[in-house]
Design a protein around this motif. Structure first.
Motif: not given
Ligand code: AMP
Ligand code: ZN
Length: 287
Positions: A99-104, A110-112, A199-211, A278-284
């Motif tokens: 879902k994070i990936r799909d949000s583009r 997204v983390c924020g 150094t607080e490594k981003c918890a999503l870093l392994e799966e997603l690119k975080c810069e 996260f709730k797939g609510a782009k076009q409600p």
């Protein structure tokens, strides 16, 4: 210790703690939030205030970030504070990363969104009236410069040591480190033997690119240098920001906060940023 006294003075001046308070302190595992937790707990102990301070950690790693989880456990233990760990992946299920990936959207943004959402929802549901964060003077100096350049004055208007609740479902935010710099939070941790993750490594870093943006890094380094060479200037800068914010009249905005049509949480639009992702609510379709 001088650095702890600065925190105490901030807590006192802005009346951050009152009798009967339940305050959640958002701890990331890093030095800043560890110092905020310690400062608040010490203040309550030394002033014999009947207030409950609870450490609150949002785990985005699904239990994998053992060093972070150990650090927050030890930080809470040292302060004799209860610790509440909220497992985001358990809550959002296995589609979380997809879902994070799909949000583009940029991962950091997204983390924020996730952190802001649960930092408000969980403490409020569990009876807290205030949330303390480890945002320090170095952070506010950085945010101020970035938002000034971006002309995002609405955000700057929120840079206060005590941000009152703007909606029944929004808990108040307190920032006991508003006048404390990064070097000082590290000093406090070292002085009192508070463990923290360097150094607080981003918890999503392994799966997603975080810069982090290049400008952010540049500003961070400049602010660090000022912290080393002219700390009082940094304090004067945030003090100036605080004065500026207190003197500007808030823009009259009609119904700035409403409740999300999906989850009911406070938001400035029809559907909150969290539900959009996260709730797939782009076009409600509410018809
Ligand atoms: P950051 O945006 O990572 O610099 O964090 C700013 C503040 O948000 C920290 O000082 C903490 O108070 C809080 N925070 C960040 N990450 C977490 C987390 N995973 N769980 C709880 N609080 C957090
Ligand atoms: Zn929502």
């Amino acid at each position: 210790m001088k650095e702890l006294r600065i925190i105490f003075r901030t807590i006192e001046k802005y009346r951050m703690v009152e009798e009967g308070d339940v305050i959640y302190v958002a701890v990331s595992g890093g030095k800043d939030s560890a110092a905020a937790l310690f400062g608040l707990c010490e203040y309550v102990k030394q002033h014999r205030i009947n207030a409950r301070i609870k450490a609150f950690h949002i785990d985005l790693s699904g239990g994998k970030a053992e060093n972070v989880l150990k650090a927050v456990e030890k930080q809470a233990e040292l302060c004799s504070a209860e610790l509440r760990v909220f497992d985001v992946r358990k809550e959002l299920g296995k589609d979380f990363i997809k879902k994070i990936r799909d949000s583009r959207r940029a991962v950091c943004s997204v983390c924020g969104v996730i952190k802001r959402y649960f930092m408000n929802k969980i403490p409020r549901e569990e009876g807290a009236k205030k949330l303390a964060t480890g945002h320090c003077a170095s952070d506010f100096a950085l945010f101020f410069l970035k938002n000034l350049a971006g002309k995002k004055f609405d955000w700057i208007a929120k840079f206060k040591p005590f941000l009152e609740s703007e909606h029944v479902k929004l808990i108040a935010k307190i920032r006991p480190l508003f006048f404390t710099t990064e070097i000082e939070t590290e000093k406090i941790c070292k002085e009192y033997g508070i463990p923290f993750v360097k150094t607080e490594k981003c918890a999503l870093l392994e799966e997603l690119k975080c810069e982090h943006g290049k400008t952010t890094l540049l500003l961070k380094n400049c602010i660090k240098e000022i912290d080393v060479k002219n700390r009082e200037f940094l304090r004067a800068l945030v003090s100036g920001v605080e004065k500026l914010v207190s003197e500007i009249k808030p823009a009259e905005k009609e119904g700035e906060f409403k409740e999300c049509r999906i989850c009911g949480e406070p938001t400035s639009s029809e559907i909150c940023a969290f539900c959009k992702i996260f709730k797939g609510a782009k076009q409600p379709n509410f018809s």
